[in-house]
Scaffold this active site. Structure first.
Site, PDB file in Angstrom:
ATOM      1  N   VAL A 279      19.963  43.244  52.104  1.00  0.00           N
ATOM      2  CA  VAL A 279      20.005  42.764  50.718  1.00  0.00           C
ATOM      3  C   VAL A 279      20.018  43.953  49.755  1.00  0.00           C
ATOM      4  O   VAL A 279      20.730  43.970  48.757  1.00  0.00           O
ATOM      5  CB  VAL A 279      18.810  41.832  50.418  1.00  0.00           C
ATOM      6  CG1 VAL A 279      18.732  41.511  48.931  1.00  0.00           C
ATOM      7  CG2 VAL A 279      18.936  40.540  51.224  1.00  0.00           C
ATOM      8  N   ALA A 280      19.225  44.983  50.087  1.00  0.00           N
ATOM      9  CA  ALA A 280      19.158  46.167  49.229  1.00  0.00           C
ATOM     10  C   ALA A 280      20.497  46.905  49.178  1.00  0.00           C
ATOM     11  O   ALA A 280      20.845  47.527  48.172  1.00  0.00           O
ATOM     12  CB  ALA A 280      18.074  47.114  49.730  1.00  0.00           C
ATOM     13  N   ILE A 282      23.492  45.650  49.233  1.00  0.00           N
ATOM     14  CA  ILE A 282      24.550  44.936  48.524  1.00  0.00           C
ATOM     15  C   ILE A 282      24.148  44.701  47.074  1.00  0.00           C
ATOM     16  O   ILE A 282      23.130  44.059  46.816  1.00  0.00           O
ATOM     17  CB  ILE A 282      24.846  43.572  49.196  1.00  0.00           C
ATOM     18  CG1 ILE A 282      25.126  43.762  50.692  1.00  0.00           C
ATOM     19  CG2 ILE A 282      26.009  42.890  48.499  1.00  0.00           C
ATOM     20  CD1 ILE A 282      26.318  44.628  50.990  1.00  0.00           C
ATOM     21  N   GLU A 284      24.131  42.532  44.478  1.00  0.00           N
ATOM     22  CA  GLU A 284      24.462  41.111  44.349  1.00  0.00           C
ATOM     23  C   GLU A 284      25.153  40.770  43.030  1.00  0.00           C
ATOM     24  O   GLU A 284      26.000  39.887  42.964  1.00  0.00           O
ATOM     25  CB  GLU A 284      23.190  40.251  44.482  1.00  0.00           C
ATOM     26  CG  GLU A 284      22.608  40.184  45.885  1.00  0.00           C
ATOM     27  CD  GLU A 284      21.725  41.387  46.207  1.00  0.00           C
ATOM     28  OE1 GLU A 284      21.628  42.297  45.358  1.00  0.00           O
ATOM     29  OE2 GLU A 284      21.163  41.427  47.306  1.00  0.00           O
ATOM     30  N   ASP A 326      61.890  47.476  27.587  1.00  0.00           N
ATOM     31  CA  ASP A 326      63.160  46.935  27.144  1.00  0.00           C
ATOM     32  C   ASP A 326      63.484  47.555  25.780  1.00  0.00           C
ATOM     33  O   ASP A 326      62.574  47.902  25.024  1.00  0.00           O
ATOM     34  CB  ASP A 326      63.044  45.411  27.025  1.00  0.00           C
ATOM     35  CG  ASP A 326      64.354  44.769  26.613  1.00  0.00           C
ATOM     36  OD1 ASP A 326      65.385  45.148  27.180  1.00  0.00           O
ATOM     37  OD2 ASP A 326      64.333  43.890  25.737  1.00  0.00           O
ATOM     38  N   ASP A 612      60.987  40.903  26.176  1.00  0.00           N
ATOM     39  CA  ASP A 612      60.855  39.677  25.400  1.00  0.00           C
ATOM     40  C   ASP A 612      61.822  38.586  25.835  1.00  0.00           C
ATOM     41  O   ASP A 612      61.654  37.432  25.463  1.00  0.00           O
ATOM     42  CB  ASP A 612      61.066  39.969  23.905  1.00  0.00           C
ATOM     43  CG  ASP A 612      62.410  40.633  23.619  1.00  0.00           C
ATOM     44  OD1 ASP A 612      63.175  40.860  24.577  1.00  0.00           O
ATOM     45  OD2 ASP A 612      62.695  40.911  22.439  1.00  0.00           O
ATOM     46  N   ASP A 616      63.957  39.540  31.228  1.00  0.00           N
ATOM     47  CA  ASP A 616      62.845  40.441  31.530  1.00  0.00           C
ATOM     48  C   ASP A 616      61.791  39.799  32.431  1.00  0.00           C
ATOM     49  O   ASP A 616      60.937  40.497  32.991  1.00  0.00           O
ATOM     50  CB  ASP A 616      62.154  40.887  30.237  1.00  0.00           C
ATOM     51  CG  ASP A 616      63.080  41.671  29.322  1.00  0.00           C
ATOM     52  OD1 ASP A 616      63.836  42.506  29.847  1.00  0.00           O
ATOM     53  OD2 ASP A 616      63.050  41.436  28.103  1.00  0.00           O
ATOM     54  N   ASN A 706      17.844  43.742  41.508  1.00  0.00           N
ATOM     55  CA  ASN A 706      19.305  43.745  41.571  1.00  0.00           C
ATOM     56  C   ASN A 706      19.942  42.722  40.642  1.00  0.00           C
ATOM     57  O   ASN A 706      20.975  42.976  40.019  1.00  0.00           O
ATOM     58  CB  ASN A 706      19.783  43.472  43.006  1.00  0.00           C
ATOM     59  CG  ASN A 706      19.556  44.672  43.911  1.00  0.00           C
ATOM     60  OD1 ASN A 706      19.065  45.707  43.468  1.00  0.00           O
ATOM     61  ND2 ASN A 706      19.896  44.527  45.178  1.00  0.00           N
ATOM     62  N   ASP A 710      18.578  45.097  36.782  1.00  0.00           N
ATOM     63  CA  ASP A 710      19.758  45.958  36.744  1.00  0.00           C
ATOM     64  C   ASP A 710      20.936  45.336  36.005  1.00  0.00           C
ATOM     65  O   ASP A 710      21.834  46.044  35.550  1.00  0.00           O
ATOM     66  CB  ASP A 710      20.206  46.299  38.174  1.00  0.00           C
ATOM     67  CG  ASP A 710      19.262  47.264  38.853  1.00  0.00           C
ATOM     68  OD1 ASP A 710      18.356  47.766  38.174  1.00  0.00           O
ATOM     69  OD2 ASP A 710      19.425  47.502  40.059  1.00  0.00           O
TER      70      ASP A 710
END
Length: 886
Positions: A279-280, A282, A284, A326, A612, A616, A706, A710
């Protein structure tokens, strides 16, 4: 190749009588054989597939696995938080995607509802969907062309093809025109009329040769439908990061589990610790934070007049290394304008000309009188060339409405493609004014005199050569040259058309072009300074395209130009080499544009395509970032694009690139912040287990930091003010890692600092609350539960507060936080204060003490925590100062 065949060959091959058309029964057979004259339906992506595409990444799979493990071990709140993050990320992505991919639907709307055909010998109007190859179609002014048609009769027919070819001026059509070779660009096929283009003038009759998906516009529809969505650079990097983090998390967890197992620890406890470590590893909140920062970036882009249809395009635009633009309507004004004139024996820019005699005034009056355009303050209608002539006269104070009223038109000889001239006759008191305009090669032989220094003089050989020389000078500047002449006659009733157009007096020449936008040149210079190449890709003539490109600073030599038919002769490898040097591609088809973009991408370029028109759309979709014009752009182009400019201004592209670069930098800051913080958590747990200590953090501590503590600083870093130096840097390479330019080392060092100060806080807490004499005399085999919780609380708070302070380091890896501006990102300061406050609340409110298994802290504890937490800032500032000195 229908344009290369004679009319008789087409009639025979199609098996139709031009006078009577197809019979109803034959038309029904062909309708069954060829199908309706419409585009195939483009299957829409189901909502559930869109949703699945949002979660189809390694990072999300790892989060799902973490949620399942949390459920298995009874950590229901952890699982709920992870699922919430996944859903938030997916829903935002689906909302953006459902607004996209409307290009084919808009293409279908371009098909005309009705067509005039000859069937069973009778002229009738039918739904255009019922047209079949072989139908005889009648074309008149103001009507959209219902299919691809080989013309068999024309009378002054002009067709506006800009939406298909990029040609800014209506094209003269001639049924008797014969192609010199089989391969001729669409814009030069003068005996063809193409589906969804507009008949602007005259009339014609033709045979339908292609319908539905076999038309030129249908081929574009097929190109749009066949395009595959490619991952943006950021998506690629995040996918790679997800794999690395996933593999790393599994390996580290396995190593820790085995270490603990051989240390004699309880297997179930070690499994829970290993899961905590996974878990640490990743972050999350990363997918949601990246999505949120991109979404906030979209709002900032809107303020800079750029609408983003797909979130990842924001980040990709910042990496663009080449802009394929263009010409018509993008680099130019899409409005024919008289720029130069040759009058009274003087060649001069229109803007500098002053009327000095009656003949100069008469020159401009002729521009207005021999003219069918309607130009008022309320509307402008008519041939673009004639509208340009009226506008030119307006610059010297001549009003068309007043002049038309003063000199009543009594007779006219319309323009036709053989004479290449137009003549009008106007009542002028007791006599008549004959005004003529046309191609110089047609008009010059009919002139007897010329105006020179305010006098009529005979048109000598010397003057003739001088006039031709001036016309060539205009042509060399890619100007369309038009000659203007007049004469006065006492009566016109008995004069033939030939007599009216003889013995004329040449008044002068006009040179006109679709001029570049005023602000574009400065924008191209800015692109050059930012390391971004600008490439013009247009359906216009090579000479015209180069003239505009040279004026704008895109190309300096005609060696940097290439016509579209040359692209057909090159292999993919040869084209890859050519595009490295070519800056102007002229007379190109939609397929050519796609080939060019593919070749640029094959060279490692991140390509943006602007445009435009309908022509294109395939290249807009093929490019890494398709940019459509919001005002002049067709709905098809907008539907195929990733970004739409609301002001049709090339300068806005540069502003959008700058915004995209800053957004990418901010996303990178958020990613590096989360990774360095999570690395600190890994180091904390890894070394504690390796040394045989109790675990300093629990799974809920890690998840809380996390996902909550954070998250706000990471989002605030995504809102960091723009870096003024961002456009001084070269575009980043498509292969560039998130960890390039020292970012990887920066992440490792700061992760280690955070990890070790967290370990120190934990071991200091254990030493103090177990009553040990020093850090080295702690009996880890006999730690009281209260002392352990107290020490874990110190580690938990130190980890979270040090990460909050560390967010300041991410604002700039080279400049001091004082140089950047300590208070310039108020969101970040607020998130740091909020994070510290919420952590203090957890510690001091008993209810949360129980949920998070934490302990009340003393003043001494807090002072130690704050001292340790400030270390990342102090060490980084010293490191930056050292680099600046050296």
């Amino acid at each position: 190749m229908w344009h290369s065949k004679k009319v008789t060959e087409v009639i025979t091959e199609m098996g139709v009588d031009p006078g009577a058309g197809l019979s109803s029964s034959e038309a029904e057979k062909r309708l069954e054989q060829f199908g309706p004259n419409e585009f195939r339906d483009h299957k829409k992506t189901a909502i559930w597939k869109l949703f699945f595409s949002q979660i189809n990444s390694m990072l999300i799979y790892i989060l799902i696995a973490a949620a399942l493990i949390s459920l298995f071990i009874g950590e229901y709140s952890d699982a709920a938080i992870i699922v919430l993050v996944i859903l938030l990320n997916s829903v935002i992505g689906v909302i953006q995607e459902t607004k996209a991919e409307k290009a084919l639907e808009e293409l279908k709307k371009l098909a005309t509802p009705k067509a005039i055909v000859k069937r069973d010998g009778v002229v009738q109007e039918i739904p255009s969907e019922q047209l079949v190859p072989g139908d005889i179609v009648v074309i008149d002014a103001g009507r959209f062309i219902p299919a691809d048609i080989r013309l068999i009769e024309t009378a002054n027919l002009k067709i506006e093809e800009s939406s298909l070819t990029g040609e800014s001026v209506p094209v003269d059509k001639d049924a008797d025109w014969q192609a010199a070779e089989e391969k001729v660009p669409i814009a030069d096929q003068h005996n063809m009329a193409f589906m969804s283009t507009l008949s602007a003038y005259g009339r014609g009759i033709g045979i339908v040769v292609n319908t539905g998906m076999n038309t030129e516009i249908g081929k574009i529809a097929a190109l749009l439908g066949d395009q595959k969505q490619e991952m943006t650079p950021l998506q690629v990097k995040l996918a790679e990061l997800g794999k690395i983090l996933g593999i790393g998390a599994v390996l580290i967890s396995l190593v820790i589990f085995l270490i603990g197992f051989f240390q004699g620890r309880v297997a179930l406890d070690m499994f829970l610790i290993a899961v905590s470590l996974a878990v640490a590893a990743i972050p999350e909140g990363l997918p949601a934070i990246v999505t949120i920062v991109l979404a906030l970036g979209v709002q900032r882009m809107i303020k800079r007049r750029a609408i983003v249809r797909k979130l990842p395009a924001v980040e990709t635009l910042g990496a663009v290394s080449v802009i394929c633009s263009d010409k018509t309507g993008t680099l130019t004004q899409n409005k024919m304008t008289v720029t130069d004139v040759f009058v009274n024996g003087t060649y001069a820019p229109l803007a500098s000309l002053k009327l000095e005699n009656q003949y100069e005034k008469l020159f401009f009056e002729a521009l207005v009188l021999c003219n069918d355009a309607v130009v008022t303050t309320a509307e402008q209608s008519g041939d673009p060339t004639e509208i340009a002539l009226v506008a030119a006269a307006g610059t010297v104070g001549i009003d068309k409405q007043l002049l038309d009223h003063r000199y009543q038109r009594v007779r006219e000889i319309p323009f036709d493609s053989e004479r290449k001239m137009m003549t009008t006759v106007h009542q002028n008191k007791d006599n008549f004014l004959v005004m003529t305009k046309g191609a110089l090669e047609s008009l010059l032989p009919k002139a007897a005199t010329v105006i020179l220094n305010g006098q009529k003089v005979p048109l000598s050989r010397t003057e003739t050569e001088r006039i031709i020389s001036q016309a060539n000078a205009m042509s060399d500047k890619a100007l369309r040259v038009l000659a203007i002449a007049y004469k006065e006659v006492p009566q016109v009733a008995d004069l033939s058309a030939e007599e009216l157009e003889n013995n004329l007096t040449l008044l002068g020449l006009t040179g006109m072009i679709d001029p570049p936008r005023v602000e574009v040149k400065a924008s191209i210079v800015q692109c050059h300074n930012a390391g971004i190449k600008t490439v013009m890709i247009t359906g216009d003539h090579q000479k015209t395209a180069f003239a505009i490109a040279k004026e704008l600073g895109i190309a300096s030599s005609d060696k940097e130009t290439m016509p579209g038919n040359e692209i057909d002769t090159l292999t993919e490898d040869e084209l890859k080499e050519k595009v490295k040097k070519i800056r102007v591609f002229a007379r190109v088809s939609p397929e050519h544009k796609v080939k060019i973009v593919k070749a640029l991408k094959a060279n490692g370029e991140i390509a943006s395509m602007t445009g435009d028109g309908v022509n294109d759309a395939p290249s807009l979709q093929q490019a890494d970032v398709g940019v459509a014009m919001g005002q002049s752009g067709t709905d098809v182009a907008k539907g195929a694009a990733d970004i739409i400019l609301t002001d049709d201004n090339f300068a806005t592209i540069v502003a959008a690139v700058e915004e995209g670069r800053n957004i990418y930098q901010n996303i990178k800051k958020a990613i590096l912040f989360l990774l360095s913080c999570n690395l600190g958590e890994i180091i904390t747990l890894f070394f504690a287990i390796l040394l045989g200590w109790p675990t300093p953090l629990t799974a809920v501590h890690i998840l809380w930091i996390n996902l909550i503590t954070d998250t706000f600083p990471a989002i605030s870093l995504g809102l960091d003010p723009d870096d003024p130096d961002v456009m001084k840097e070269r575009p980043r390479s498509i292969r560039e890692s998130i960890f390039a330019h020292g970012s990887g080392l920066f992440t490792l060092i700061n992760g280690a600092i955070i990890g070790f100060i967290t370990l120190f806080a934990f071991i200091a807490g254990l030493a103090f609350y177990t009553g040990s004499e020093s850090l080295f005399t702690i009996d880890f085999a006999d730690v009281p539960q209260d002392a352990l919780i107290h020490a874990q609380t110190m580690a938990f708070i130190t980890l979270s507060v040090s990460q909050l302070f560390h967010a300041l380091n991410l604002r700039n890896q080279h400049k001091s936080i004082f140089q950047v501006g300590l208070f310039s990102n108020k969101y970040l300061l607020a998130s740091i204060l909020f994070g510290i406050s919420i952590q203090a609340a957890l510690v001091n409110i008993p209810f949360f003490n129980n949920i998070f298994a934490i302990h009340f802290l003393t003043i001494k504890d807090w002072l130690l925590i704050l001292a340790l937490s400030l270390l990342p800032i102090i060490l980084n500032e010293l490191w930056k100062a050292g680099k600046r000195i050296l």
